[in-house]
Scaffold this motif. Structure first.
Motif, PDB file in Angstrom:
ATOM      1  N   UNK A 254       1.479  35.904  28.774  1.00  0.00           N
ATOM      2  CA  UNK A 254       2.241  37.593  29.342  1.00  0.00           C
ATOM      3  C   UNK A 254       2.820  37.540  30.828  1.00  0.00           C
ATOM      4  N   UNK A 255       2.436  36.158  31.480  1.00  0.00           N
ATOM      5  CA  UNK A 255       3.226  35.428  32.544  1.00  0.00           C
ATOM      6  C   UNK A 255       4.356  35.697  31.752  1.00  0.00           C
ATOM      7  N   UNK A 256       4.807  34.471  31.577  1.00  0.00           N
ATOM      8  CA  UNK A 256       5.256  33.856  31.327  1.00  0.00           C
ATOM      9  C   UNK A 256       6.897  34.402  30.055  1.00  0.00           C
ATOM     10  N   UNK A 257       6.368  35.776  29.616  1.00  0.00           N
ATOM     11  CA  UNK A 257       7.506  36.406  29.370  1.00  0.00           C
ATOM     12  C   UNK A 257       7.654  37.738  30.144  1.00  0.00           C
ATOM     13  N   UNK A 258       7.328  37.871  31.331  1.00  0.00           N
ATOM     14  CA  UNK A 258       7.241  38.900  32.023  1.00  0.00           C
ATOM     15  C   UNK A 258       8.594  38.386  33.357  1.00  0.00           C
ATOM     16  N   UNK A 259       7.763  37.134  33.393  1.00  0.00           N
ATOM     17  CA  UNK A 259       8.815  35.696  34.247  1.00  0.00           C
ATOM     18  C   UNK A 259      10.283  35.631  34.090  1.00  0.00           C
ATOM     19  N   UNK A 260      10.361  35.386  32.428  1.00  0.00           N
ATOM     20  CA  UNK A 260      11.833  35.453  32.034  1.00  0.00           C
ATOM     21  C   UNK A 260      12.415  36.668  31.667  1.00  0.00           C
ATOM     22  N   UNK A 261      11.845  37.771  31.784  1.00  0.00           N
ATOM     23  CA  UNK A 261      12.076  38.867  31.833  1.00  0.00           C
ATOM     24  C   UNK A 261      13.377  38.885  33.328  1.00  0.00           C
ATOM     25  N   UNK A 262      12.361  38.957  34.732  1.00  0.00           N
ATOM     26  CA  UNK A 262      13.122  38.908  35.827  1.00  0.00           C
ATOM     27  C   UNK A 262      14.178  37.885  36.073  1.00  0.00           C
ATOM     28  N   UNK A 263      13.985  36.731  34.814  1.00  0.00           N
ATOM     29  CA  UNK A 263      14.782  35.354  35.655  1.00  0.00           C
ATOM     30  C   UNK A 263      16.443  36.338  34.669  1.00  0.00           C
ATOM     31  N   UNK A 264      16.577  36.856  33.395  1.00  0.00           N
ATOM     32  CA  UNK A 264      17.081  37.731  32.589  1.00  0.00           C
ATOM     33  C   UNK A 264      17.944  39.436  33.356  1.00  0.00           C
ATOM     34  N   UNK A 265      17.070  39.691  33.526  1.00  0.00           N
ATOM     35  CA  UNK A 265      17.663  40.610  34.565  1.00  0.00           C
ATOM     36  C   UNK A 265      18.473  40.261  36.245  1.00  0.00           C
ATOM     37  N   UNK A 266      17.572  39.520  36.597  1.00  0.00           N
ATOM     38  CA  UNK A 266      18.549  38.643  38.189  1.00  0.00           C
ATOM     39  C   UNK A 266      19.874  37.793  37.439  1.00  0.00           C
ATOM     40  N   UNK A 267      19.645  37.458  36.797  1.00  0.00           N
ATOM     41  CA  UNK A 267      20.989  36.995  35.837  1.00  0.00           C
ATOM     42  C   UNK A 267      21.807  37.379  35.789  1.00  0.00           C
ATOM     43  N   UNK A 268      21.629  39.043  35.132  1.00  0.00           N
ATOM     44  CA  UNK A 268      22.513  40.077  34.512  1.00  0.00           C
ATOM     45  C   UNK A 268      23.112  40.931  35.737  1.00  0.00           C
ATOM     46  N   UNK A 269      22.810  40.673  36.636  1.00  0.00           N
ATOM     47  CA  UNK A 269      23.069  41.502  38.450  1.00  0.00           C
ATOM     48  C   UNK A 269      23.652  40.252  39.313  1.00  0.00           C
ATOM     49  N   UNK A 270      23.579  39.549  38.892  1.00  0.00           N
ATOM     50  CA  UNK A 270      24.399  38.139  39.807  1.00  0.00           C
ATOM     51  C   UNK A 270      23.287  37.808  40.354  1.00  0.00           C
ATOM     52  N   UNK A 271      22.413  37.982  40.380  1.00  0.00           N
ATOM     53  CA  UNK A 271      21.821  37.166  42.020  1.00  0.00           C
ATOM     54  C   UNK A 271      20.507  36.404  41.520  1.00  0.00           C
ATOM     55  N   UNK A 272      19.598  35.713  42.693  1.00  0.00           N
ATOM     56  CA  UNK A 272      19.140  34.341  42.227  1.00  0.00           C
ATOM     57  C   UNK A 272      17.889  34.695  42.219  1.00  0.00           C
ATOM     58  N   UNK A 273      16.691  34.075  40.847  1.00  0.00           N
ATOM     59  CA  UNK A 273      16.162  35.085  40.799  1.00  0.00           C
ATOM     60  C   UNK A 273      15.213  34.222  41.562  1.00  0.00           C
ATOM     61  N   UNK A 274      14.164  34.925  42.535  1.00  0.00           N
ATOM     62  CA  UNK A 274      12.903  34.048  43.444  1.00  0.00           C
ATOM     63  C   UNK A 274      11.581  34.736  43.086  1.00  0.00           C
ATOM     64  N   UNK A 275      10.538  34.101  41.834  1.00  0.00           N
ATOM     65  CA  UNK A 275       9.709  34.240  42.648  1.00  0.00           C
ATOM     66  C   UNK A 275       8.278  34.231  42.808  1.00  0.00           C
ATOM     67  N   UNK A 276       7.815  35.259  43.284  1.00  0.00           N
ATOM     68  CA  UNK A 276       6.706  35.424  43.821  1.00  0.00           C
ATOM     69  C   UNK A 276       5.681  34.618  44.281  1.00  0.00           C
ATOM     70  N   UNK A 277       5.561  34.008  44.778  1.00  0.00           N
ATOM     71  CA  UNK A 277       4.458  32.553  45.765  1.00  0.00           C
ATOM     72  C   UNK A 277       3.354  33.004  46.271  1.00  0.00           C
ATOM     73  N   UNK A 278       2.017  32.801  45.406  1.00  0.00           N
ATOM     74  CA  UNK A 278       1.102  33.012  46.420  1.00  0.00           C
ATOM     75  C   UNK A 278       0.801  32.260  47.666  1.00  0.00           C
ATOM     76  N   UNK A 279       0.242  32.778  48.576  1.00  0.00           N
ATOM     77  CA  UNK A 279      -0.155  31.931  50.207  1.00  0.00           C
ATOM     78  C   UNK A 279      -0.959  30.955  50.202  1.00  0.00           C
ATOM     79  N   UNK A 280      -0.995  30.026  50.547  1.00  0.00           N
ATOM     80  CA  UNK A 280      -1.314  28.971  50.135  1.00  0.00           C
ATOM     81  C   UNK A 280      -2.551  29.000  50.843  1.00  0.00           C
ATOM     82  N   UNK A 281      -3.119  30.583  51.983  1.00  0.00           N
ATOM     83  CA  UNK A 281      -3.684  29.967  52.837  1.00  0.00           C
ATOM     84  C   UNK A 281      -4.540  31.679  51.836  1.00  0.00           C
ATOM     85  N   UNK A 282      -6.317  31.491  52.672  1.00  0.00           N
ATOM     86  CA  UNK A 282      -6.593  32.544  51.453  1.00  0.00           C
ATOM     87  C   UNK A 282      -7.259  33.616  52.350  1.00  0.00           C
TER      88      UNK A 282
END
Length: 188
Positions: free
Chosen positions: A160-188
């Protein structure tokens, strides 16, 4: 090969004696094997009814060269002297039931709980031989089932996470944007 036979071979080697010959001598003359009552059927079954207790375990074991044996043990002995109730060659329910039923019914009725794996043959053996005992699935098999179920859930969410990420990558390409994934912070 039992521990005594192994010891005989080792000791024989130290003293310049042929180990196999020493082992043979031990079996034929020094031990009481030739007078042991169950010797005639020991390759098929051995039963120690005096070792039966209220809590037993039953399982199949491959001892050597793929030979399967059904072993019944008394849990109260904790693997020490008096734990072996029965060892029977094979795992076919009918032949195992036949041999275990050689133990007096009254003794088999004492059994309150029997731990077993999830094999249908072990369930049938337990039901027929120890009719008053509650059957408990062993911890190993319960943990295995739980871990397999957990793994299925992990795989589902990963896809599910991979499908969501792939969808967001395709959406960013269609909008001529660079896809930036959400990164979790290293500190909790």
């Amino acid at each position: 090969m039992d521990k005594t036979a192994t010891d005989c071979r080792t000791i024989g080697g130290f003293f310049g004696v042929n180990g196999k010959k020493l082992q043979r001598q031990y079996k034929k003359y020094l031990s009481s094997f030739s007078m042991w009552a169950p010797r005639e059927h020991a390759h098929e079954w051995i039963i120690y009814p005096e070792n039966i207790g209220t809590h037993l375990s039953i399982d199949e074991v491959a001892l050597s060269q793929g030979e399967l044996f059904t072993i019944v043990t008394n849990k109260e002995a904790r693997g020490k002297k008096g734990c072996l109730v029965a060892i029977i060659a094979g795992t076919k329910a009918d032949q195992v039931i036949e041999h275990i039923c050689k133990i007096d019914y009254k003794k088999r009725s004492w059994v309150q709980e029997i731990t077993l794996d999830m094999a249908n043959s072990m369930k049938l053996i337990s039901k027929k031989c120890f009719p008053k005992a509650v059957q408990v699935t062993d911890r190993f098999h319960v943990q295995k089932l739980a871990l397999e179920a957990l793994q299925e859930i992990r795989i589902k969410y990963r896809w599910e996470a991979m499908d969501t990420e792939n969808r967001l990558i395709l959406q960013a390409k269609r909008e001529n944007k660079t896809y930036l994934p959400d990164l979790l912070s290293e500190t909790l």
